[in-house]
Design an enzyme around this catalytic site. Structure first.
Site, PDB file in Angstrom:
ATOM      1  CB  SER A 147      -0.915   0.025   1.222  1.00  0.00           C
ATOM      2  OG  SER A 147      -1.626   1.242   1.254  1.00  0.00           O
ATOM      3  CE  LYS A 170      -3.053  -2.538  -0.148  1.00  0.00           C
ATOM      4  NZ  LYS A 170      -4.086  -2.180  -1.039  1.00  0.00           N
ATOM      5  CG  HIS A 195      -4.788  -0.750   4.073  1.00  0.00           C
ATOM      6  ND1 HIS A 195      -5.096  -0.316   2.797  1.00  0.00           N
ATOM      7  CD2 HIS A 195      -3.970   0.185   4.593  1.00  0.00           C
ATOM      8  CE1 HIS A 195      -4.487   0.840   2.567  1.00  0.00           C
ATOM      9  NE2 HIS A 195      -3.787   1.167   3.646  1.00  0.00           N
ATOM     10  CG  ASN A 196      -7.395  -1.688  -0.169  1.00  0.00           C
ATOM     11  OD1 ASN A 196      -6.345  -1.399   0.403  1.00  0.00           O
ATOM     12  ND2 ASN A 196      -7.461  -1.885  -1.463  1.00  0.00           N
ATOM     13  CD  GLU A 238      -7.599   3.190   0.153  1.00  0.00           C
ATOM     14  OE1 GLU A 238      -6.530   2.625   0.429  1.00  0.00           O
ATOM     15  OE2 GLU A 238      -8.032   3.244  -1.015  1.00  0.00           O
TER      16      GLU A 238
HETATM   17  C1  6PG Z   1      -3.330   1.329  -1.453  1.00  0.00           C
HETATM   18  C2  6PG Z   1      -4.679   1.527  -2.052  1.00  0.00           C
HETATM   19  C3  6PG Z   1      -4.732   0.904  -3.393  1.00  0.00           C
HETATM   20  C4  6PG Z   1      -5.856   1.472  -4.207  1.00  0.00           C
HETATM   21  C5  6PG Z   1      -7.186   0.859  -3.960  1.00  0.00           C
HETATM   22  C6  6PG Z   1      -8.253   1.752  -4.539  1.00  0.00           C
HETATM   23  O1  6PG Z   1      -3.313   0.747  -0.390  1.00  0.00           O
HETATM   24  O2  6PG Z   1      -2.324   1.773  -2.021  1.00  0.00           O
HETATM   25  O3  6PG Z   1      -5.646   0.972  -1.253  1.00  0.00           O
HETATM   26  O4  6PG Z   1      -4.764  -0.452  -3.217  1.00  0.00           O
HETATM   27  O5  6PG Z   1      -5.927   2.843  -3.959  1.00  0.00           O
HETATM   28  O6  6PG Z   1      -7.227  -0.366  -4.570  1.00  0.00           O
HETATM   29  O7  6PG Z   1      -9.409   1.076  -4.494  1.00  0.00           O
HETATM   30  P1  6PG Z   1     -10.716   1.577  -5.189  1.00  0.00           P
HETATM   31  O8  6PG Z   1     -10.391   1.879  -6.622  1.00  0.00           O
HETATM   32  O9  6PG Z   1     -11.645   0.436  -5.023  1.00  0.00           O
HETATM   33  O10 6PG Z   1     -11.128   2.825  -4.470  1.00  0.00           O
END
Ligand code: 6PG
Length: 485
Positions: A131, A186, A189-190, A193
């Site tokens: 990430s 991960k 984590h997402n 996010e």
């Molecule tokens: C990271 C992000 C990366 C990406 C996501 C976006 O940790 O660097 O999470 O993995 O930004 O996959 O996900 P979406 O396109 O579903 O918002």
């Protein structure tokens, strides 16, 4: 003849290229390959120019032969079938003990399967979360590796060298656990996010459409918030987004279509939370909020038909903004608590030994959700590794106590002004539910028993004994079987 390479990377899209440059900076000799081979030369002639420890290769065989043994090959390719295809292309050229590492956003269950399938062929496999986007990959990402534990010593030094570090130098990369656990962490984590992005957007909505603040004023607010408890990468970039103006002097944000995209990792978190029966309500609301946003045409139509109220929030501006800050902070605590509830349940379900403090440490720097706040989570788990729920930790319980007033007032204001706050209000509903010794689920049990003889337990009898009542005197006395999903 050139010396052999330490590691290889397949997939020269932006993340792949930056990881290669990062490894090269740290003195590793890296072989690179891309399915469209012209990209190899493009890379060697652009950002990799002059770096003589980056070696272009033009076939899978050449790539494999360029490596020291045991070979270590990182795949930075699209998740799904493409990963399996590359594994299949590599397999005939590999020897027992060689290692394949998938650094994409793969579904954890695919990783679990790959670890097992490859282990049966003597090949080691790691699925790792990476990430931090483009910048993180280049200068230090958060790296969350899991899979075949025999593989960890082979890449520990490289991964920890290229990863982000916290202030005391500890790397934001550690072994997560067996099977798909690295990709699972991960995924969570997402999901978190998604929750953070949604909550911040809800706060922006209240500031912009409720309080009618302009972008410069919002820049100042996010800048202030970024100096306190909310100090984080996502608040920081939100501040910068508020300040970004096009040549005409207008904020770019006002020209961006309000239809959020998604690639699936938030949805996976929501689906998995339903499967494991963990109330990860905030992340799920954040995913649904993106789905609702994508119904742009329908919303435009509905906006002309459905009644609402004027989107105005009245009152003392400073107080409203401080309440909103508290709401954001409290909701964030709930969101992370829910994420950790999911991790705990997953550890049980999939038989992983997760180290929750170490996960907080891996997210502390380098990744998209990096924040000061994660230090407190790390401390909470270091003080009590068996902590049942983050909300029960002294620090977080008292933080919630202090911010609940502003949180409640904010949700009240948003509801009154017709400003949707699905994540922030879901967090408050969860908090109120979690801290309730009694919930109205007794009525649900009565209703289920009434219409379907589904039985209930009684407060005046030991738990685990099930009763059925013939509520109307007309139904039978036969209870349906009791089973739980
Ligand atoms: C990271 C992000 C990366 C990406 C996501 C976006 O940790 O660097 O999470 O993995 O930004 O996959 O996900 P979406 O396109 O579903 O918002």
């Amino acid at each position: 003849m050139n010396p052999k390479c330490d590691i290889a990377l397949i997939g020269l899209a932006v993340m792949g290229q930056n990881l290669v440059l990062n490894m090269s900076d740290h003195g590793y000799r890296v072989a690179v390959y891309n399915r469209t081979v012209s990209k190899v030369d493009q890379f060697l002639n652009s950002s990799a120019k002059g770096k003589n420890n980056i070696c272009g290769t033009y076939s899978i065989e050449e790539l494999v032969n360029s490596l020291t043994s045991p070979r270590k090959i990182v795949l930075m390719v699209k998740a799904g079938e493409v990963v399996d295809n590359f594994i299949n292309l590599l397999l005939p050229h590999l020897d027992e003990g060689d290692l394949i590492i998938d650094g994409g956003n793969s579904l954890f269950s695919d990783t679990t399967r790959r670890v097992e399938e490859l282990a049966s062929q003597g090949i080691l496999f790691i699925g790792t979360g990476v990430s931090g986007g483009e910048e993180g990959a280049r200068n230090g990402p958060s790296i969350m590796p899991g899979g075949n534990s025999e593989a960890w010593p082979l890449v520990k030094e490289i991964f920890q060298a290229i990863s982000a570090k916290v202030d005391d130098g500890t790397p934001c990369c550690d072994w997560v656990g067996d099977g798909g656990s690295g990709h699972y962490v991960k995924m969570v984590h997402n999901g978190i996010e998604y929750g953070d992005l949604q909550m911040i957007s809800e706060a922006y909505d209240l500031l912009y459409s409720g309080l009618k603040l302009n972008h410069d004023e919002m820049y100042t607010i996010f800048d202030e918030w970024n100096r306190g408890e909310l100090d984080s990468y996502l608040i920081e970039i939100t501040r910068d987004i508020m300040g970004y103006k096009e040549e005409d002097g207008k904020p770019l944000l006002t020209k961006i279509l309000d239809r959020a995209g998604q690639k699936g990792s938030g949805k996976w978190t929501g689906i998995n939370s339903l499967e494991l029966g963990v109330p990860v309500t905030l992340i799920s609301e954040a995913v649904y909020a993106r789905s609702l946003s994508s119904l742009k045409e329908e919303r435009l139509e509905a906006s002309k038909i459905l009644a609402g109220v004027e989107r105005v929030v009245d009152g003392n501006r400073e107080e409203i903004i401080e309440d909103l800050r508290q709401a954001l902070y409290a909701s964030k605590i709930v969101s992370y608590a829910q994420g950790y509830m999911l991790l705990r349940e997953a550890a049980q379900e999939y038989n992983w030994h997760l180290n929750y403090g170490s996960i907080a440490q891996m997210w502390r720097e380098g990744c998209i959700i990096r924040s000061v706040f994660l230090e407190k989570i790390k401390e909470a788990y270091e003080a009590n590794s068996g902590l049942k729920n983050l909300l029960l930790d002294d620090f977080f319980a008292s933080a919630l106590k202090e911010s609940q007033g502003g949180w409640r007032r904010t949700v009240g204001r948003a509801v009154a002004a017709g400003i949707p706050m699905p994540a922030i209000s879901a967090a408050l509903a969860f908090y109120d539910g979690y801290r309730s010794a009694t919930l109205p689920a007794n009525l649900i049990q009565a209703q289920r028993d009434y219409f379907g003889a589904h039985t209930y337990e009684r407060t005046d009898r030991p738990a685990g004994q099930f009763f059925h009542t013939n509520w109307t005197g007309e139904g039978g006395d036969v209870a349906s079987t009791t089973y739980e999903v």
